[in-house]
Scaffold this motif. Structure first.
Motif, PDB file in Angstrom:
ATOM      1  N   GLY A 236      -4.102  -0.744   1.774  1.00 38.18           N
ATOM      2  CA  GLY A 236      -3.306   0.129   0.929  1.00 38.18           C
ATOM      3  C   GLY A 236      -2.236  -0.615   0.157  1.00 38.18           C
TER       4      GLY A 236
ATOM      5  N   SER B 145      -7.033  -1.117  -4.579  1.00 36.98           N
ATOM      6  CA  SER B 145      -6.760  -0.849  -3.163  1.00 36.98           C
ATOM      7  C   SER B 145      -7.557   0.355  -2.675  1.00 36.98           C
ATOM      8  N   TYR B 146      -7.556   0.541  -1.356  1.00 35.15           N
ATOM      9  CA  TYR B 146      -8.311   1.640  -0.737  1.00 35.15           C
ATOM     10  C   TYR B 146      -9.737   1.700  -1.280  1.00 35.15           C
TER      11      TYR B 146
ATOM     12  N   GLY C 204      -4.824   7.232   4.597  1.00 35.28           N
ATOM     13  CA  GLY C 204      -4.226   6.293   3.646  1.00 35.28           C
ATOM     14  C   GLY C 204      -3.413   7.009   2.589  1.00 35.28           C
TER      15      GLY C 204
ATOM     16  N   TYR D  44      -5.829   8.956   0.026  1.00 34.17           N
ATOM     17  CA  TYR D  44      -6.806   8.218  -0.771  1.00 34.17           C
ATOM     18  C   TYR D  44      -7.944   7.623   0.050  1.00 34.17           C
ATOM     19  N   GLN D  45      -7.741   7.499   1.350  1.00 34.40           N
ATOM     20  CA  GLN D  45      -8.775   6.914   2.202  1.00 34.40           C
ATOM     21  C   GLN D  45      -8.551   7.353   3.641  1.00 34.40           C
TER      22      GLN D  45
ATOM     23  N   ASP E 279     -14.390   3.163   6.804  1.00 33.32           N
ATOM     24  CA  ASP E 279     -13.523   3.657   5.736  1.00 33.32           C
ATOM     25  C   ASP E 279     -14.249   4.768   5.003  1.00 33.32           C
TER      26      ASP E 279
ATOM     27  N   ILE F 197     -14.165   7.241   1.735  1.00 32.15           N
ATOM     28  CA  ILE F 197     -13.574   7.431   0.412  1.00 32.15           C
ATOM     29  C   ILE F 197     -14.442   8.395  -0.388  1.00 32.15           C
TER      30      ILE F 197
END
Length: 468
Positions: free
Chosen positions: A46, A64-65, A104, A166-167, A198, A200
């Motif tokens: 992050g 990022s993420y 995140g 965001y994640q 992760d 997303i």
């Protein structure tokens, strides 16, 4: 194609095993900046973790993420928060399965103490020191101890999701990845750790993030060199112009990449950049020049035949003849490209023959030089000056053109990892797939189009200023 941006994964790539950036990497980033090449990171981390690298290394951008949150040192380029509906479903799943989970946010990961410790600098360092055969035992014991001390309260996460998330990072084994993909088909599941997944948004990735950065700065994804070591780097390594896997990377990462370099502890980044001619890797044995183009060609010859001449020495007559013949071939190509008809080309070649005869008659009027090295260097320097003069009269900036040719030449290594030579002339041969993968003409064409458009824009601006 000339490289206009370089980006690094962070853990296991930009950082070595003691979680620092090697000096060779720091120096390489400075050299890239001096050439006008953009440098950034593409990571599952992050923004709060990345910020110190943005400042210390003067990075230009950060994906990022895993592409969900993209920013420069000045502003946020893109931010794609996960839907509340998806977040509630993932939190419910984690609660039912009693899985540790972190969210995140713009400031960092919030939630699981286990994940937060595991992704901390201390946790990452400890994980590197644990033998692989102990990893599962240590993981199970660690989770058991932390849960007994302070088990995660999933209900607290429902308050956190009121902010943009965001994640999601969820503790899960590699074998459970497919289960998660089936459970959450509306999300992308990727991994940067053997212990967690992760989550997303669908169709998001590091590569998609790099494309957005390219649209912002004005470069194509094929003009990017990217470094990585993990499963969440696979699409990026395969999709950019040049993907480089670290020596410590997974086998999947190495298969996806165009090139595998040394490990993150052994100057892997600097060595790969030098291999592709983007920087010059200095050592204590060989000299380096203030002429960066010379250093790149020197790196080429070191890679191809391993023979470097540190003490100035003249070519013998046979070697000099071969070098002159190489240049004659390029002159003929120059004339051939200039023809408007077959008759024009034949006339140009006849003129070249007359010029050669005249040059022979001219030099024979002077006594031969007693210093062969001086005479050869003087002639080559004039050739170099004439070449720059030709570029000047054409209005073409030769630097990016040279870089494209250099990248193409560095691709002349055969599948056996060695260079092959013409037995008669010693000229370096091209592998069978060289034209398909490395021929510089497409990159040169794109660069010339760019220079023409830029020149036209300047001319238009000058005309407007005259009118004003």
């Amino acid at each position: 194609m000339a490289i206009k941006a370089v980006c690094f994964d962070i853990d296991g790539t930009l950082l070595n095993d003691i979680k620092s950036v090697q000096k060779s990497t720091q120096k390489a980033i400075k050299e890239l900046h001096q050439q006008g090449i953009l440098v950034g990171v593409a990571t599952g981390r992050g923004p709060s973790f990345i910020n110190r690298f943005m400042e210390n290394l003067e990075l230009d951008f950060a994906v990022s993420y895993n592409g969900q949150y993209i920013f420069t040192r000045d502003q946020v380029i893109y931010a794609n928060a996960l839907s509340k509906k998806d977040l509630y479903r993932v939190i419910k799943y984690a609660s039912n399965k009693r899985r540790e989970i972190s969210l995140g946010t713009e400031t960092g990961l919030v939630g699981s103490n286990i994940i937060n410790m595991g992704t901390s600098r201390f946790g990452q360092l400890v994980s590197r020191l644990i033998p692989k055969e102990w990893a599962r035992t240590v993981q199970r014991s660690f989770k058991h101890v932390v849960r007994r001390i302070k088990p995660q309260n999933h209900s607290n996460l429902l308050t956190i999701v009121q902010k943009p998330i965001y994640q999601v990072v969820l503790v899960a084994t590699k074998e459970e990845t497919q289960v998660l993909r089936e459970k959450f088909p509306q999300l992308t599941i990727t991994r940067s750790s053997p212990y967690s997944a992760d989550l997303i948004a669908k169709n998001m990735s590091k590569l998609a993030g790099i494309r957005r950065v390219g649209r912002y700065f004005g470069f194509d994804v094929q003009e990017v060199m990217a470094f990585g070591d993990s499963d969440n780097d696979l699409e990026m390594l395969a999709g950019v112009g040049i993907g480089v896997a670290m020596g410590n990377g997974t086998e999947e990462a190495k298969k996806a990449a165009a090139y595998t370099t040394s490990s993150n502890n052994q100057d892997g980044i600097a060595k790969a950049l030098a291999h592709y001619g983007l920087i010059h890797l200095e050592n204590d044995i060989n000299f380096s020049s203030s002429d960066d183009n010379f250093n790149k060609v020197r790196d080429f010859h070191e890679l191809m035949d391993g023979r470097l001449q540190d003490i100035p020495q003249a070519f013998d007559p046979i070697q000099a003849s071969h070098r002159a013949n190489f240049k004659i071939e390029e002159l003929v190509e120059f004339l051939y490209a200039s023809q408007t008809s077959s008759a024009d080309f034949e006339q140009s070649i006849a003129s070249l023959h007359r010029a050669l005869d005249q040059a022979v008659a001219k030099v024979k009027q002077t006594p031969p030089s007693k210093d062969a090295l001086l005479g050869q260097v003087d002639a080559l320097a004039d050739l170099l000056y004439f070449s720059y003069g030709s570029f000047t009269l054409m209005g073409v900036d030769p630097k990016p053109i040279f870089d494209s040719v250099h990248e193409a030449n560095m691709g002349k290594v055969f599948p056996d990892g060695k260079a092959h030579f013409d037995p008669a002339t010693g000229k370096i041969l091209k592998p069978a797939d060289w034209h398909q993968h490395f021929a510089p003409e497409p990159a040169i064409s794109l660069e010339l189009d760019r220079q023409i458009r830029k020149a036209q824009a300047r001319q238009k601006q000058r005309e407007q200023q005259k009118e004003d």
